[in-house]
Design an enzyme around this catalytic site. Structure first.
Site, mmCIF file in Angstrom:
data_model
loop_
_atom_site.group_PDB
_atom_site.id
_atom_site.type_symbol
_atom_site.label_atom_id
_atom_site.label_comp_id
_atom_site.label_asym_id
_atom_site.label_seq_id
_atom_site.Cartn_x
_atom_site.Cartn_y
_atom_site.Cartn_z
ATOM 1 N N ASP A 1 -7.129 0.505 13.396
ATOM 2 C CA ASP A 1 -7.457 1.872 13.812
ATOM 3 C C ASP A 1 -8.717 2.341 13.071
ATOM 4 O OD1 ASP A 1 -7.550 4.479 14.639
ATOM 5 O OD2 ASP A 1 -5.532 5.005 14.046
ATOM 6 N N LYS B 1 0.833 -1.205 0.000
ATOM 7 C CA LYS B 1 0.000 0.000 0.000
ATOM 8 C C LYS B 1 0.865 1.251 0.000
ATOM 9 C CE LYS B 1 -0.444 0.210 5.046
ATOM 10 N NZ LYS B 1 -1.337 0.059 6.205
#
Length: 313
Positions: free
Chosen positions: A225, A195
């Site tokens: 998160d 990513k």
């Protein structure tokens, strides 16, 4: 005089009371009495309402942001030191501020090192924590650190699922070591997501390294998160032919609209520990308690026994 081991006492910061109660029960005791007084401006003061002179105490509390969680832990440690506790073990199921473990650009702090130094300066004589964001954070401490692995909890659960064509996946390059460790224990293949971030918590591009066609995929990470990475990876793997996608993440921070993302994603299940209490319930989220793991390690530490058997990887 005989060298006797005094009774250990367990106390909890306010954010981790539910987990601390489970740990105390598994340890074979009860939580100690501590009262936190709060002023109208938000300042607070913890107070031990029983003697801890000459004892080993365990203070349980995750230090996830906001800053009051860390500050409460520091005040609890300082109060214990000034009350003449003999050993002060800070039990941090989740060690917060750990993503800032190095300078990744000029003029930024190394918060993980700062937190380590503050815990030691406050008076902690030992640290027990689980699945640090980066293993090398242990080196920021001069005091002993017992770094536990949630794989002790997750691996038996995964084996009980009896998934055929199982593949372990890492949602990013940084988690590849953890993914390989799980794959070795389970005898499965590994794939990795690559990513690129536009900024913190914002992914601009993601690619998959490996084949997931016809596979039951389990994503492995230390924390979740905003759930942006996990949900994007799950959707990508289903597009590439995966039969199902699950995720195991030790620490459920789940900030922002993370719950909404998880509900709308292709994730079949998100398995987490109770290192951080959930803000809300979700049918897709399964919580496995880490209480027995921590209680076992704390018991062995108190009785000066080895904790090697508590580590699967």
């Amino acid at each position: 005089m005989p060298n006797t081991i005094t009774q250990a006492k367990i106390f909890s910061c306010t954010q981790s009371v539910e987990l601390a109660e489970k740990i105390a029960i598994a340890f074979g005791t009860h939580l100690g009495n501590v009262i936190t007084s709060t002023y109208s401006d938000g300042e607070f003061q913890p107070s031990y309402e029983e003697s801890i002179r000459g004892t080993r105490i365990f203070i349980i509390g995750s230090t996830n942001p906001g800053p009051s969680n860390l500050m409460e832990m520091l005040l609890m440690i300082d109060a214990a030191k000034r009350a003449s506790a003999r050993h002060i073990t800070a039990v941090l199921p989740y060690f917060g501020w750990a993503r800032q473990d190095r300078k990744d650009k000029p003029r930024v702090p190394i918060a993980a090192k700062l937190v380590a130094k503050m815990l030691e300066a406050a008076g902690a004589t030992r640290i027990i924590t689980m699945d640090l964001h980066a293993d090398q954070i242990q080196g920021f401490f001069e005091k002993p650190v017992d770094h536990l692995f949630a794989s002790t909890i997750f691996l038996p659960y995964l084996k009980d699922l009896n998934l055929e064509q199982l593949t372990i996946a890492s949602p990013d390059m940084g988690g590849s070591k953890r993914a390989y460790a799980y794959s070795k224990a389970l005898g499965s293949d590994v794939v990795i997501c690559y990513k690129q971030r536009a900024k913190a918590n914002a992914i601009s591009h993601m690619e998959l390294i490996g084949d997931v066609t016809g596979k039951n995929v389990v994503l492995v990470d230390d924390m979740v998160d905003t759930a942006g990475t996990l949900t994007k990876a799950a959707d990508l793997m289903i597009e590439r032919g995966a039969l199902s996608v699950r995720a195991i993440c030790t620490h459920p921070i789940l900030s922002g609209n993370a719950y909404e993302k998880i509900e709308k994603s292709k994730l079949e299940e998100l398995i987490v520990t109770d290192s951080i209490p959930l803000k809300q319930q979700s049918d897709k989220i399964r919580v496995l308690s880490c209480a027995k793991l921590f209680a076992g390690v704390m018991y062995n530490v108190h009785h000066n026994k080895s904790i090697a058997s508590k580590f699967i990887m």
